[in-house]
Design an enzyme around this catalytic site. Structure first.
Site, PDB file in Angstrom:
ATOM      1  N   ASP A  26       7.454 -13.790 -20.649  1.00 57.31           N
ATOM      2  CA  ASP A  26       7.052 -13.489 -19.268  1.00 57.31           C
ATOM      3  C   ASP A  26       6.625 -12.040 -19.080  1.00 57.31           C
ATOM      4  O   ASP A  26       6.796 -11.473 -18.009  1.00 57.31           O
ATOM      5  CB  ASP A  26       8.185 -13.824 -18.283  1.00 57.31           C
ATOM      6  N   GLU A  27       6.047 -11.448 -20.102  1.00 53.53           N
ATOM      7  CA  GLU A  27       5.586 -10.072 -19.993  1.00 53.53           C
ATOM      8  C   GLU A  27       4.206  -9.999 -19.346  1.00 53.53           C
ATOM      9  O   GLU A  27       3.723  -8.909 -19.039  1.00 53.53           O
ATOM     10  CB  GLU A  27       5.511  -9.407 -21.377  1.00 53.53           C
ATOM     11  N   LYS A  29       1.527 -12.159 -20.695  1.00 53.89           N
ATOM     12  CA  LYS A  29       0.558 -12.495 -21.756  1.00 53.89           C
ATOM     13  C   LYS A  29      -0.598 -13.302 -21.200  1.00 53.89           C
ATOM     14  O   LYS A  29      -1.725 -13.170 -21.651  1.00 53.89           O
ATOM     15  CB  LYS A  29       1.224 -13.334 -22.852  1.00 53.89           C
ATOM     16  N   LYS A  31      -2.285 -13.233 -18.444  1.00 58.55           N
ATOM     17  CA  LYS A  31      -3.403 -12.438 -17.923  1.00 58.55           C
ATOM     18  C   LYS A  31      -4.289 -11.969 -19.088  1.00 58.55           C
ATOM     19  O   LYS A  31      -5.514 -12.024 -18.997  1.00 58.55           O
ATOM     20  CB  LYS A  31      -2.865 -11.228 -17.155  1.00 58.55           C
ATOM     21  N   GLY A  53       4.581 -21.046 -19.699  1.00 59.45           N
ATOM     22  CA  GLY A  53       3.878 -21.328 -18.449  1.00 59.45           C
ATOM     23  C   GLY A  53       2.989 -20.158 -18.100  1.00 59.45           C
ATOM     24  O   GLY A  53       3.433 -19.019 -18.145  1.00 59.45           O
ATOM     25  N   HIS A  54       1.727 -20.411 -17.834  1.00 60.14           N
ATOM     26  CA  HIS A  54       0.864 -19.325 -17.379  1.00 60.14           C
ATOM     27  C   HIS A  54       0.084 -19.782 -16.153  1.00 60.14           C
ATOM     28  O   HIS A  54      -0.263 -20.945 -16.023  1.00 60.14           O
ATOM     29  CB  HIS A  54      -0.047 -18.815 -18.490  1.00 60.14           C
ATOM     30  N   GLN A 255       6.233 -17.449 -25.506  1.00 58.59           N
ATOM     31  CA  GLN A 255       7.542 -16.791 -25.600  1.00 58.59           C
ATOM     32  C   GLN A 255       7.375 -15.373 -26.184  1.00 58.59           C
ATOM     33  O   GLN A 255       6.389 -14.733 -25.873  1.00 58.59           O
ATOM     34  CB  GLN A 255       8.550 -17.625 -26.398  1.00 58.59           C
ATOM     35  N   GLY A 489      -1.524  -4.640 -12.122  1.00 59.97           N
ATOM     36  CA  GLY A 489      -1.612  -5.740 -11.165  1.00 59.97           C
ATOM     37  C   GLY A 489      -2.068  -6.997 -11.873  1.00 59.97           C
ATOM     38  O   GLY A 489      -2.472  -6.952 -13.044  1.00 59.97           O
TER      39      GLY A 489
HETATM   40  P1  IMP Z   1      13.562 -23.592 -24.960  1.00 59.26           P
HETATM   41  O1  IMP Z   1      12.405 -22.895 -25.574  1.00 59.26           O
HETATM   42  O2  IMP Z   1      13.206 -24.409 -23.757  1.00 59.26           O
HETATM   43  O3  IMP Z   1      14.376 -24.336 -25.965  1.00 59.26           O
HETATM   44  O4  IMP Z   1      14.556 -22.458 -24.386  1.00 59.26           O
HETATM   45  C1  IMP Z   1      15.250 -21.561 -25.246  1.00 59.26           C
HETATM   46  C2  IMP Z   1      15.367 -20.184 -24.624  1.00 59.26           C
HETATM   47  O5  IMP Z   1      14.065 -19.595 -24.554  1.00 59.26           O
HETATM   48  C3  IMP Z   1      15.886 -20.182 -23.191  1.00 59.26           C
HETATM   49  O6  IMP Z   1      16.637 -19.002 -23.005  1.00 59.26           O
HETATM   50  C4  IMP Z   1      14.630 -20.114 -22.346  1.00 59.26           C
HETATM   51  O7  IMP Z   1      14.859 -19.539 -21.090  1.00 59.26           O
HETATM   52  C5  IMP Z   1      13.764 -19.230 -23.215  1.00 59.26           C
HETATM   53  N1  IMP Z   1      12.333 -19.474 -23.004  1.00 59.26           N
HETATM   54  C6  IMP Z   1      11.596 -20.507 -23.468  1.00 59.26           C
HETATM   55  N2  IMP Z   1      10.319 -20.394 -23.074  1.00 59.26           N
HETATM   56  C7  IMP Z   1      10.236 -19.269 -22.353  1.00 59.26           C
HETATM   57  C8  IMP Z   1       9.153 -18.590 -21.707  1.00 59.26           C
HETATM   58  O8  IMP Z   1       7.992 -19.003 -21.726  1.00 59.26           O
HETATM   59  N3  IMP Z   1       9.477 -17.439 -21.059  1.00 59.26           N
HETATM   60  C9  IMP Z   1      10.740 -16.937 -21.054  1.00 59.26           C
HETATM   61  N4  IMP Z   1      11.771 -17.524 -21.667  1.00 59.26           N
HETATM   62  C10 IMP Z   1      11.527 -18.675 -22.304  1.00 59.26           C
HETATM   63 MG    MG Z   2       5.778 -17.520 -19.054  1.00 59.56          MG
END
Ligand code: IMP
Ligand code: MG
Length: 498
Positions: A26-27, A29, A31, A53-54, A255, A489
Site C-alpha cells: 500500500d505504498e 505502487k 499510481k 488492490g489498486h 504487496q 498526491g
Molecule cells: P494474504 O496475502 O491475504 O495471505 O495476507 C497475508 C498478509 O499480507 C496479511 O497481513 C495481509 O494484510 C497482508 N497483505 C496481503 N496483501 C496485501 C496488500 O496488497 N497490501 C497490504 N498488505 C497485504
Molecule cells: Mg494495495
C-alpha cells in the site's frame, strides 16, 4: 518536461523496469504502475493475487481492481497487460473485472494471462478463512492466497490451463478437494456454512450440507470461466522472455518486500516472494534481466495491514488491537474519533488522524491500516533485495504535522535470543533490522520540524520546503538509498522526478 519525459530520461534506455513495494504494501505502487505504463509496451504482474488492490479511474469513476494490471487503461494504445505464471489467479475476480471494463466500454484486447498461473478455487477461499480462525492468525485478506501456494508446493494445485480441459479439470478438482474436506470435518460445520455464504463464494451457491462443497455447481461455474477466458490464456512466460531486451517492460509488484514469504517478517507475510526476485520469476524471466528496480516507500509515515511486528506503530499494541477489531472501517472510526489531529499529543490518536489524512483503509478489505513513523532500518534492510532507488510517496499527507520523527535504529528489549553464533540480550543497540527480532525492538528517533504548508501543487524538487528536504536527506543517508521520484498526491501530475 512533463512526467513521461522526465521518467523516460530517468530510465535512460533501460528496457525492463520493476516497481516493487519497499515496506508492507500500500505504498502507492498502483499510481506508478499507471504512470510507467505510459512509457512501457508491456505491463506484467508476477506475484500475489486478488489480495492486492489498486484504484483505477475509468470515465471519472473509481474502481478497485485486484488482478488485472493497472496498465489496463493503456490497452487501447496496444500496450500489453499480462497476468503472469507466478500469480494466484482467481477466475471469478478476473471475470468481474472484465465485466467492469466492458460496462465502461474500456478495451481489453491486449490482456493476456498465463496458462500456468495457479487457480484460486472455492476450497482455497474457505481454507484461508477457516485457518484464520485457528491458532496463529496472520490477518490475511481472505482471498485464498496461502492455501493456493500451499497446494502449488504440495504438487496438488490446479492451473489456469486446467479450466480448458474438462475431464482433467474434474479429476484434479475432486482430488484437490479430498484433504480439504477431511480437514473441514474437524471444524464446526455451522462456521463453514457461514463462511460459504460469502459473496466471493457464490453467496452460498457452492455449499453442500453433506460434503461441504457442491461439486457440480463449482465445476459448471469454473468451466464457464474457462470458456470466457480461453482467448486470453497463453504461454506468457515464453512471450516475456522473447520480449526482454527488445520491448519496454514494466513489472508491477504486488504487496511488498517485508511481506515476502522468503525475506519478510515471517510468518506474518503473504505466500509469494514479492521482492524483485520473485517478481521476475513470476513472469518467467531471470532476475538479471531486470535492468532497473524502483522501490516504492511511503514517507515519512508508514502502514501495515494484518498482524505482525511494526516497531514504530503509533500507540503500539493498542493500535494493533484497534485496527484488528472486526467491523472497524473509515466510517466507524470517524464516529469514534471525530476530533483527532495529526499533532495530537496522544500517539494513538495521532495515528488515527494520520490514517484519516492518508485515507489508509484497505482497498481489498476496508480494514484500517496500522500507522507509524518511517522506519529507516527496514529501508536499509531492503537494500540487499536490490532496492536502493526509491519512489517516496504520500508526502502531502504530513503537511500539517509540526513535528516529524524518523526511526534510525532500535534498542532490543526482549529475552536473550540466539542469532547464529551470537546471543542478543536486552539493551543491545541495533542500527540494522533483523526480522526475527522486530517484535522486541524499541525504536530510537530523531525529531525534525515539519514544513507546515501544502505541497500538493509543487512540481519541482527545488520548490519543496527546506524542512522536507532536510528530512529526506537524513533518510537517504541513514537508509543508504537514493530518492528518484517524489509523489505529492494521487494524480499522475503530482509527481516530481529528481
Ligand atoms: P494474504 O496475502 O491475504 O495471505 O495476507 C497475508 C498478509 O499480507 C496479511 O497481513 C495481509 O494484510 C497482508 N497483505 C496481503 N496483501 C496485501 C496488500 O496488497 N497490501 C497490504 N498488505 C497485504
Ligand atoms: Mg494495495
Amino acid at each position: 518536461m512533463n512526467v513521461l519525459q522526465s521518467i523516460t530520461s530517468l530510465l535512460n534506455d533501460r528496457k525492463t523496469v520493476a516497481i516493487v513495494g519497499g515496506q508492507f504494501g500500500d505504498e502507492g505502487k498502483g499510481k506508478f504502475g499507471d504512470v510507467f505504463a505510459e512509457w512501457a509496451d508491456v505491463i506484467a504482474r508476477g506475484t500475489g493475487g486478488a489480495n492486492a488492490g489498486h484504484t483505477i479511474v475509468i470515465n471519472g469513476k473509481k474502481y478497485i481492481f485486484h488482478l488485472i494490471p493497472s496498465g489496463i487503461l493503456h490497452d487501447k494504445d496496444g500496450k500489453k497487460n499480462i497476468i503472469g505464471s507466478g500469480t494466484a489467479f482467481d477466475p471469478g475476480v478476473v471475470c468481474e473485472e472484465l465485466d467492469l471494463l466492458k460496462k465502461e466500454n474500456a478495451s481489453y484486447n491486449n490482456l493476456w494471462m498465463s496458462m500456468n498461473a495457479h487457480l484460486v478455487l472455492p476450497q482455497h477461499l474457505v481454507m484461508d478463512r477457516v485457518l484464520e480462525q485457528c491458532d496463529g492468525k496472520i490477518g490475511t485478506t481472505g482471498r485464498g492466497i496461502g492455501p493456493v501456494y500451499m497446494d502449488h508446493v504440495a504438487r496438488m494445485g490446479l492451473r489456469l490451463n486446467d479450466l480448458l480441459n474438462k475431464d482433467d479439470f474434474v479429476r484434479k478438482f475432486r482430488k484437490n478437494l479430498r484433504d480439504k474436506v477431511r480437514f473441514l470435518r474437524t471444524f464446526d460445520p455451522e462456521k463453514v456454512m457461514e463462511i460459504m455464504g460469502h459473496p466471493h463464494l457464490g453467496s452460498g451457491a457452492y455449499w453442500d450440507s453433506h460434503t461441504f462443497f457442491n461439486e457440480e455447481a463449482i465445476i459448471e461455474k469454473y468451466l464457464e470461466y474457462g470458456r470466457r477466458l480461453e482467448p486470453m490464456i497463453c504461454d506468457s512466460d515464453k512471450l516475456l522472455s522473447q520480449w526482454v531486451g527488445k520491448s519496454r517492460i514494466v513489472l508491477e509488484g504486488a504487496q511488498a518486500n517485508l511481506l515476502s514469504i522468503d525475506y519478510g517478517t515471517y510468518p506474518f507475510v503473504t505466500s509469494s516472494d514479492c521482492t524483485v526476485r520473485g517478481l521476475a520469476k513470476g513472469v518467467g524471466i531471470p532476475e538479471r534481466a531486470v535492468d532497473y528496480t524502483l522501490s516504492v516507500v511511503k514517507a515519512f509515515y508508514m502502514t501495515r495491514v494484518g498482524e505482525g511486528p511494526f516497531p514504530t506503530e503509533f500507540g503500539g499494541d493498542h493500535s494493533a488491537r484497534w485496527c484488528a477489531t472486526k467491523g472497524i472501517n473509515k466510517k466507524s472510526e470517524l464516529e469514534n474519533y471525530p476530533s483527532v489531529t495529526v499533532n495530537d499529543k496522544n500517539e494513538f490518536r495521532q495515528g488515527v488522524a494520520i490514517r484519516m489524512a492518508g485515507g489508509e483503509y484497505g482497498a481489498t478489505t476496508g480494514r484500517p491500516r496500522r500507522t507509524g513513523w518511517l522506519d529507516v532500518p527496514l529501508l536499509r534492510y531492503c537494500r540487499h533485495l536490490g532496492c536502493s532507488d526509491i519512489i517516496f510517496t504520500k508526502l502531502d499527507v504530513l503537511s500539517n504535522c509540526k513535528e516529524i520523527k524518523i526511526c534510525f535504529g532500535y534498542d532490543y528489549d526482549g529475552p536473550p535470543y540466539r542469532l547464529g553464533n551470537k546471543v542478543v540480550k536486552s539493551g543491545y543497540q541495533m542500527l540494522t533490522a533483523v526480522p526475527a527480532l522486530l517484535p522486541h525492538c524499541i525504536p530510537r528517533y530523531v525529531s525534525f520540524p515539519g514544513w507546515c504548508k501544502p505541497i500538493s501543487d509543487v512540481r519541482t524538487f527545488a520548490d519543496l520546503p527546506v524542512e522536507l528536504k532536510n528530512i529526506l536527506d537524513f533518510v537517504s543517508k541513514q537508509g543508504e538509498v537514493t530518492p528518484r521520484i517524489i509523489s505529492v498526491g494521487a494524480d499522475r501530475e503530482q509527481t516530481i522526478v529528481i
